[in-house]
Design a protein around this motif. Sequence first.
Motif, short mmCIF file in Angstrom:
data_model
loop_
_atom_site.label_atom_id
_atom_site.label_comp_id
_atom_site.label_asym_id
_atom_site.label_seq_id
_atom_site.Cartn_x
_atom_site.Cartn_y
_atom_site.Cartn_z
N SER A 144 0.84 -1.20 0.00
CA SER A 144 0.00 0.00 0.00
C SER A 144 0.87 1.25 0.00
CB SER A 144 -0.92 0.00 1.22
OG SER A 144 -0.21 0.27 2.42
N ILE A 145 2.11 1.11 0.51
CA ILE A 145 3.06 2.23 0.52
C ILE A 145 3.81 2.28 -0.80
CG2 ILE A 145 5.09 3.19 1.67
CD1 ILE A 145 4.16 1.68 4.21
N ASP A 146 4.26 1.11 -1.27
CA ASP A 146 5.03 1.03 -2.50
C ASP A 146 4.47 -0.10 -3.37
OD1 ASP A 146 6.84 0.93 -4.54
OD2 ASP A 146 8.58 0.42 -3.30
N PRO A 147 3.56 0.21 -4.29
CA PRO A 147 2.93 -0.83 -5.12
C PRO A 147 3.89 -1.55 -6.06
CG PRO A 147 1.66 1.22 -5.17
CD PRO A 147 2.98 1.54 -4.54
N GLN A 148 5.11 -1.04 -6.21
CA GLN A 148 6.10 -1.66 -7.09
C GLN A 148 7.15 -2.45 -6.30
OE1 GLN A 148 5.87 -1.51 -10.57
NE2 GLN A 148 3.88 -0.71 -9.94
N TYR A 149 6.84 -2.79 -5.07
CA TYR A 149 7.79 -3.48 -4.20
C TYR A 149 7.73 -4.98 -4.50
CZ TYR A 149 10.51 -3.97 0.15
OH TYR A 149 11.49 -4.21 1.09
N TYR A 173 3.32 -14.00 -7.52
CA TYR A 173 4.55 -14.17 -8.29
C TYR A 173 4.45 -13.49 -9.65
CZ TYR A 173 5.67 -17.69 -4.78
OH TYR A 173 5.93 -18.34 -3.59
N LYS A 174 3.26 -13.51 -10.25
CA LYS A 174 3.08 -12.82 -11.53
C LYS A 174 3.29 -11.32 -11.37
CE LYS A 174 -0.34 -14.00 -14.20
NZ LYS A 174 -1.71 -14.35 -14.65
N LYS A 175 2.76 -10.76 -10.28
CA LYS A 175 2.94 -9.33 -10.04
C LYS A 175 4.39 -9.00 -9.72
CE LYS A 175 -1.81 -8.49 -8.54
NZ LYS A 175 -2.71 -8.16 -7.41
N ALA A 176 5.07 -9.90 -9.01
CA ALA A 176 6.49 -9.70 -8.72
C ALA A 176 7.29 -9.68 -10.02
CB ALA A 176 7.01 -10.78 -7.79
N LEU A 177 6.93 -10.56 -10.96
CA LEU A 177 7.63 -10.63 -12.24
C LEU A 177 7.30 -9.44 -13.13
CD1 LEU A 177 7.40 -14.44 -13.01
CD2 LEU A 177 9.50 -13.10 -12.77
N GLU A 180 9.97 -7.25 -11.76
CA GLU A 180 11.31 -7.80 -12.02
C GLU A 180 11.18 -8.99 -12.97
OE1 GLU A 180 14.39 -8.21 -8.94
OE2 GLU A 180 12.84 -7.58 -7.53
N PRO A 181 11.04 -8.76 -14.25
CA PRO A 181 10.79 -9.86 -15.20
C PRO A 181 11.93 -10.86 -15.33
CG PRO A 181 11.00 -7.73 -16.33
CD PRO A 181 11.01 -7.43 -14.88
#
Length: 300
Positions: A144-149, A173-177, A180-181
Amino acid sequence: MEVKGLVASIVQFLTQQLEDGGLTADSRESLEVAIQCLESAYSVQAADAPVNFNLTTVYKSVMENSKPDLGPEATPEQKSEAERLKNEGNALVKADKLYEALNNYTQAIKLDGRNAVFYCNRAAVHSKMGNFDQVIKDCQTALSIDPQYSKAYGRMGLAYSSLQKHKEAKECYKKALDVEPDNESYKNNLQLAEEKIAQQGVGSLGLGGAAGFPNMDLSSIISNPALMQMARQMLTDPQMQNVMSNLMSGNNEQGDRIEALIEAGQQLAQQMETANPDLIEELRRQMGGNPNDPDPPQPN
């Protein structure tokens, strides 16, 4: 608000999306069909929407109110002390002093509740302690603070996997990728989550699992021709027959029998893996184990 009023507001919003443009031809067609279906099912039009009700405004308000209370902005002195507590907490984690580390991260959050790293590091400690619901909660706050974490997504995925919620883990994991693909750990974990989901799908067809291994298809394992042929070959091997003879001997003490049993199991496993490594790997997957599972990531 009445149901028809709410549906009319949805139709009004979707109609506005059509007017705003920016959609592909296929998307426009799908949206038009959706609008027609809603209008037909509920006998409403966009004009029936309440005058003082705007769906977008309500959505934004709800999202703002659903955010956790992170407290006021920290002073420079508070941020500095919180950073010191975090670094000390990292050292405590490496020393396996988990309760002390947990306290450090919590104290850092009290000083500076708007730092996503503090929540994600505390989630790492909760993960080591098996508090997976707390892991998810802390990771959600971090996001909620950093949506790209990406690390928060990855850590939350591990928590969901531990709770056997593999569909939720897959989404994490899909969102993490997405962030960071090229991260191999996230790729591997995504693949494992997808395999677990596939195994659950097989289990839902009514094939019984062994006790302790709910995802294992026991009926197909027992009836597997390759496995049965291997078993016959193993039992005709003179060395294996000698091991089994020692195991069944009534003259052995209990400790000797246990050692013989261990030896028999080890030899059988080694011979089976040599004869058909692909089959053994499939059995491992069905029983939920994989020697290549990456360890949970350490705190920042």
